[in-house]
Design a protein around this motif. Sequence first.
Motif, short mmCIF file in Angstrom:
data_model
loop_
_atom_site.label_atom_id
_atom_site.label_comp_id
_atom_site.label_asym_id
_atom_site.label_seq_id
_atom_site.Cartn_x
_atom_site.Cartn_y
_atom_site.Cartn_z
N GLY A 13 0.77 -1.23 0.00
CA GLY A 13 0.00 0.00 0.00
C GLY A 13 0.81 1.28 0.00
N ASN A 14 1.84 1.40 0.82
CA ASN A 14 2.61 2.64 0.91
C ASN A 14 3.91 2.58 0.13
OD1 ASN A 14 0.73 3.82 2.59
ND2 ASN A 14 1.62 2.89 4.41
N ALA A 15 4.15 1.54 -0.60
CA ALA A 15 5.44 1.37 -1.28
C ALA A 15 5.67 2.42 -2.35
CB ALA A 15 5.52 -0.03 -1.89
N TYR A 26 0.09 5.06 -9.47
CA TYR A 26 -0.76 3.89 -9.54
C TYR A 26 0.00 2.59 -9.75
CZ TYR A 26 -4.31 7.41 -9.84
OH TYR A 26 -5.10 8.49 -9.57
N TRP A 27 1.30 2.63 -9.93
CA TRP A 27 2.07 1.41 -10.12
C TRP A 27 3.49 1.63 -9.63
CZ3 TRP A 27 6.46 1.58 -13.11
CH2 TRP A 27 6.60 2.68 -13.95
N ILE A 28 4.16 0.50 -9.38
CA ILE A 28 5.58 0.54 -9.06
C ILE A 28 6.27 -0.51 -9.92
CG2 ILE A 28 5.26 1.40 -6.71
CD1 ILE A 28 5.73 -1.40 -5.69
N PRO A 29 7.54 -0.33 -10.23
CA PRO A 29 8.24 -1.32 -11.05
C PRO A 29 8.29 -2.68 -10.36
CG PRO A 29 9.51 0.71 -10.89
CD PRO A 29 8.37 0.83 -9.93
N VAL A 30 8.22 -3.74 -11.15
CA VAL A 30 8.18 -5.09 -10.62
C VAL A 30 9.43 -5.40 -9.80
CG1 VAL A 30 8.13 -7.54 -11.23
CG2 VAL A 30 6.67 -5.93 -12.44
N ASP A 31 10.60 -5.00 -10.28
CA ASP A 31 11.83 -5.31 -9.55
C ASP A 31 11.86 -4.63 -8.19
OD1 ASP A 31 12.08 -2.83 -10.79
OD2 ASP A 31 14.22 -3.06 -11.19
#
Length: 61
Positions: A13-15, A26-31
């Motif tokens: 949630g807070n990443a 709305y997104w963060i990189p998979v790695d």
Amino acid sequence: MVKRIKHGLFSMGNARHVNPKVSNNYWIPVDYALEIVFKQMEIARNRPRTIGSYDYIFQGF
């Protein structure tokens, strides 16, 4: 009996607010997400071999 609280342990949630390189809210990189999950697994005292197995499997994707 030892009771462990794991509710929300793998919550992302807070990443998106942690990494200033992420420009989209709305997104963060998979790695980066995997890095967070593996750190949380270490905190939860998962065995290094288990974490390594998950890493191996995800690298296949």
